[in-house]
Design an enzyme around this catalytic site. Structure first.
Site: not given
Length: 163
Positions: A88, A60, A91, A58
């Site tokens: 999320c 992040e 993250c 992801h």
């Protein structure tokens, strides 16, 4: 530097959103992130899930990885994570492990859900009683070894680097 009220906060958040939109144009996911360290260095991250076949890639997480690699540390104390979208649970946990000081995001989880990225199941997972969770997670005794042996070894290692 106090990143919470940094005068460039809007710039970094715009950068994350712009990178996310550009990433879509390059067949990537619609997520971008920037880690700004306490001393003002910025590290970018893009969603690379489909490109790398890595569900943990992801934006992040890739920004945190870039910052840690660039600074040769696993501790980003005092840093701010700017994300194009509300992080999320994975993250957010990554930011906590990296000791990120503050998180700022643009779009929220409901905006992501409207685009087909519904993290509600992951948020709900942790709110669901253990016995009712969609993915069972259970403790079991291993064969022939003591389950806490790695922790015993860790505690006995006088040269360990705590994190």
């Amino acid at each position: 530097m106090n990143n919470r009220n940094h005068p460039d906060a809007g710039h970094y958040l715009s950068r994350a959103v712009t990178m996310a939109a550009e990433n879509v144009a390059n067949n990537g996911g619609p997520f971008g992130a920037v880690v700004v360290t306490a001393d003002g260095r910025a590290f970018d991250g893009l969603n690379r899930v489909t490109e790398s076949n890595d569900p943990t890639a992801h934006a992040e997480v890739t920004a945190i990885r870039a910052a840690c690699s660039g600074l040769e540390t696993f501790n980003l104390d005092g840093a701010v994570l700017y994300s194009s979208c509300e992080p999320c649970p994975m993250c957010l946990a990554s930011a906590l492990w990296a000791r990120i000081d503050h998180v700022v995001f643009a779009a929220d989880r409901y905006d992501a859900a409207a685009a087909g990225f519904d993290d509600a199941a992951f948020y709900d997972y942790f709110d669901t009683p253990v016995e009712q969770r969609s993915m069972p997670v259970r403790q079991m005794e291993p064969d022939g070894v003591v389950a806490v042996a790695p922790f015993d070894a860790w505690n006995e290692n006088s040269t360990r680097v705590a994190y």
